[in-house]
Design a protein around this motif. Sequence first.
Motif, PDB file in Angstrom:
ATOM      1  N   ARG A  26       0.858  -1.174   0.000  1.00  0.00           N
ATOM      2  CA  ARG A  26       0.000   0.000   0.000  1.00  0.00           C
ATOM      3  C   ARG A  26       0.894   1.223   0.000  1.00  0.00           C
ATOM      4  O   ARG A  26       1.962   1.183   0.581  1.00  0.00           O
ATOM      5  CB  ARG A  26      -0.935   0.024   1.224  1.00  0.00           C
ATOM      6  CG  ARG A  26      -1.940  -1.113   1.281  1.00  0.00           C
ATOM      7  CD  ARG A  26      -2.950  -1.032   0.142  1.00  0.00           C
ATOM      8  NE  ARG A  26      -3.970  -2.060   0.225  1.00  0.00           N
ATOM      9  CZ  ARG A  26      -3.886  -3.276  -0.317  1.00  0.00           C
ATOM     10  NH1 ARG A  26      -2.815  -3.638  -0.976  1.00  0.00           N
ATOM     11  NH2 ARG A  26      -4.879  -4.129  -0.220  1.00  0.00           N
ATOM     12  N   PRO A  27       0.530   2.303  -0.617  1.00  0.00           N
ATOM     13  CA  PRO A  27      -0.715   2.435  -1.353  1.00  0.00           C
ATOM     14  C   PRO A  27      -0.643   1.741  -2.706  1.00  0.00           C
ATOM     15  O   PRO A  27       0.433   1.399  -3.191  1.00  0.00           O
ATOM     16  CB  PRO A  27      -0.845   3.944  -1.539  1.00  0.00           C
ATOM     17  CG  PRO A  27       0.568   4.441  -1.585  1.00  0.00           C
ATOM     18  CD  PRO A  27       1.325   3.537  -0.640  1.00  0.00           C
ATOM     19  N   TYR A  29      -1.057   2.507  -6.452  1.00  0.00           N
ATOM     20  CA  TYR A  29      -0.990   3.704  -7.289  1.00  0.00           C
ATOM     21  C   TYR A  29      -1.949   3.571  -8.465  1.00  0.00           C
ATOM     22  O   TYR A  29      -2.069   2.501  -9.053  1.00  0.00           O
ATOM     23  CB  TYR A  29       0.449   3.933  -7.766  1.00  0.00           C
ATOM     24  CG  TYR A  29       1.327   4.375  -6.625  1.00  0.00           C
ATOM     25  CD1 TYR A  29       1.550   5.719  -6.385  1.00  0.00           C
ATOM     26  CD2 TYR A  29       1.886   3.453  -5.760  1.00  0.00           C
ATOM     27  CE1 TYR A  29       2.315   6.134  -5.313  1.00  0.00           C
ATOM     28  CE2 TYR A  29       2.657   3.854  -4.681  1.00  0.00           C
ATOM     29  CZ  TYR A  29       2.863   5.196  -4.469  1.00  0.00           C
ATOM     30  OH  TYR A  29       3.619   5.606  -3.404  1.00  0.00           O
ATOM     31  N   PHE A  43     -11.668   4.115  -6.553  1.00  0.00           N
ATOM     32  CA  PHE A  43     -12.292   4.739  -5.379  1.00  0.00           C
ATOM     33  C   PHE A  43     -13.727   4.224  -5.205  1.00  0.00           C
ATOM     34  O   PHE A  43     -14.162   3.945  -4.095  1.00  0.00           O
ATOM     35  CB  PHE A  43     -12.301   6.254  -5.514  1.00  0.00           C
ATOM     36  CG  PHE A  43     -10.951   6.912  -5.325  1.00  0.00           C
ATOM     37  CD1 PHE A  43      -9.802   6.185  -5.048  1.00  0.00           C
ATOM     38  CD2 PHE A  43     -10.837   8.276  -5.434  1.00  0.00           C
ATOM     39  CE1 PHE A  43      -8.575   6.808  -4.867  1.00  0.00           C
ATOM     40  CE2 PHE A  43      -9.625   8.913  -5.248  1.00  0.00           C
ATOM     41  CZ  PHE A  43      -8.488   8.185  -4.974  1.00  0.00           C
ATOM     42  N   ARG A  51     -13.639  -0.295   1.967  1.00  0.00           N
ATOM     43  CA  ARG A  51     -12.174  -0.166   2.036  1.00  0.00           C
ATOM     44  C   ARG A  51     -11.813   1.323   2.062  1.00  0.00           C
ATOM     45  O   ARG A  51     -12.369   2.106   1.306  1.00  0.00           O
ATOM     46  CB  ARG A  51     -11.555  -0.836   0.805  1.00  0.00           C
ATOM     47  CG  ARG A  51     -10.052  -0.819   0.744  1.00  0.00           C
ATOM     48  CD  ARG A  51      -9.559  -1.505  -0.520  1.00  0.00           C
ATOM     49  NE  ARG A  51     -10.006  -2.888  -0.601  1.00  0.00           N
ATOM     50  CZ  ARG A  51      -9.416  -3.905   0.028  1.00  0.00           C
ATOM     51  NH1 ARG A  51      -8.372  -3.688   0.800  1.00  0.00           N
ATOM     52  NH2 ARG A  51      -9.885  -5.131  -0.105  1.00  0.00           N
ATOM     53  N   PRO A  52     -10.869   1.741   2.905  1.00  0.00           N
ATOM     54  CA  PRO A  52     -10.489   3.155   2.932  1.00  0.00           C
ATOM     55  C   PRO A  52      -9.840   3.587   1.612  1.00  0.00           C
ATOM     56  O   PRO A  52      -8.949   2.893   1.107  1.00  0.00           O
ATOM     57  CB  PRO A  52      -9.480   3.256   4.073  1.00  0.00           C
ATOM     58  CG  PRO A  52      -9.487   1.950   4.768  1.00  0.00           C
ATOM     59  CD  PRO A  52     -10.149   0.946   3.876  1.00  0.00           C
ATOM     60  N   VAL A  53     -10.264   4.702   1.075  1.00  0.00           N
ATOM     61  CA  VAL A  53      -9.652   5.193  -0.165  1.00  0.00           C
ATOM     62  C   VAL A  53      -8.218   5.647   0.083  1.00  0.00           C
ATOM     63  O   VAL A  53      -7.466   5.849  -0.865  1.00  0.00           O
ATOM     64  CB  VAL A  53     -10.492   6.303  -0.851  1.00  0.00           C
ATOM     65  CG1 VAL A  53     -11.808   5.758  -1.336  1.00  0.00           C
ATOM     66  CG2 VAL A  53     -10.676   7.495   0.044  1.00  0.00           C
ATOM     67  N   SER A  54      -7.824   5.773   1.343  1.00  0.00           N
ATOM     68  CA  SER A  54      -6.438   6.120   1.672  1.00  0.00           C
ATOM     69  C   SER A  54      -5.462   4.995   1.280  1.00  0.00           C
ATOM     70  O   SER A  54      -4.251   5.207   1.281  1.00  0.00           O
ATOM     71  CB  SER A  54      -6.298   6.438   3.158  1.00  0.00           C
ATOM     72  OG  SER A  54      -6.654   5.317   3.942  1.00  0.00           O
ATOM     73  N   GLU A  55      -5.972   3.822   0.917  1.00  0.00           N
ATOM     74  CA  GLU A  55      -5.124   2.728   0.434  1.00  0.00           C
ATOM     75  C   GLU A  55      -4.666   2.957  -1.006  1.00  0.00           C
ATOM     76  O   GLU A  55      -3.874   2.182  -1.537  1.00  0.00           O
ATOM     77  CB  GLU A  55      -5.862   1.387   0.518  1.00  0.00           C
ATOM     78  CG  GLU A  55      -6.099   0.925   1.923  1.00  0.00           C
ATOM     79  CD  GLU A  55      -6.652  -0.493   1.988  1.00  0.00           C
ATOM     80  OE1 GLU A  55      -6.639  -1.215   0.974  1.00  0.00           O
ATOM     81  OE2 GLU A  55      -7.106  -0.869   3.087  1.00  0.00           O
ATOM     82  N   TYR A  57      -3.420   5.845  -4.197  1.00  0.00           N
ATOM     83  CA  TYR A  57      -2.812   7.142  -4.483  1.00  0.00           C
ATOM     84  C   TYR A  57      -2.969   7.415  -5.972  1.00  0.00           C
ATOM     85  O   TYR A  57      -2.477   6.642  -6.804  1.00  0.00           O
ATOM     86  CB  TYR A  57      -1.332   7.151  -4.101  1.00  0.00           C
ATOM     87  CG  TYR A  57      -0.660   8.456  -4.411  1.00  0.00           C
ATOM     88  CD1 TYR A  57      -0.740   9.525  -3.522  1.00  0.00           C
ATOM     89  CD2 TYR A  57       0.028   8.637  -5.611  1.00  0.00           C
ATOM     90  CE1 TYR A  57      -0.147  10.732  -3.814  1.00  0.00           C
ATOM     91  CE2 TYR A  57       0.627   9.844  -5.914  1.00  0.00           C
ATOM     92  CZ  TYR A  57       0.535  10.888  -5.013  1.00  0.00           C
ATOM     93  OH  TYR A  57       1.120  12.103  -5.310  1.00  0.00           O
TER      94      TYR A  57
END
Length: 97
Positions: A26-27, A29, A43, A51-55, A57
Motif C-alpha cells: 500500500r498504497p 498507485y 475509489f 475499504r479506505p480510499v487512503s489505500e 494514491y
Amino acid sequence: RGPARHFDFDVPYRKVYQAAVAQPQRPIYLQDGKWGPRYITAFWFAVEEGRPVSEFYHLGERERPPSGSIVISSEEPACAICDVIERSSVYTLYREK
C-alpha cells in the motif's frame, strides 16, 4: 446485449482492482491514461466494499510511481520496465521496477 456489455460495467477494471487489493503493498498507485480519469473507478469499488480510499494514491500527470510499488494503469503502453501482474482489456496491474 446483456453479457456482451462488460466494458460498460467496469468488469475489466474490477479484475485488475481485485488482483491489486490482494497484494500486500500500500498504497496502490492509480495511473490514468488513454481512457481518461479511471482512478475514480478504484475509489468507487473501495467505497462499495468499505475499504479506505487512503489505500490508493492517484498519480498526477507525468508523476511516476516509486520503485517496487504496484500500479493500476490505463496508459498504453502501461510501463517500460515493470513486472505485469494482471491484464484485463485496456487495464494493467504492474509492479514498478
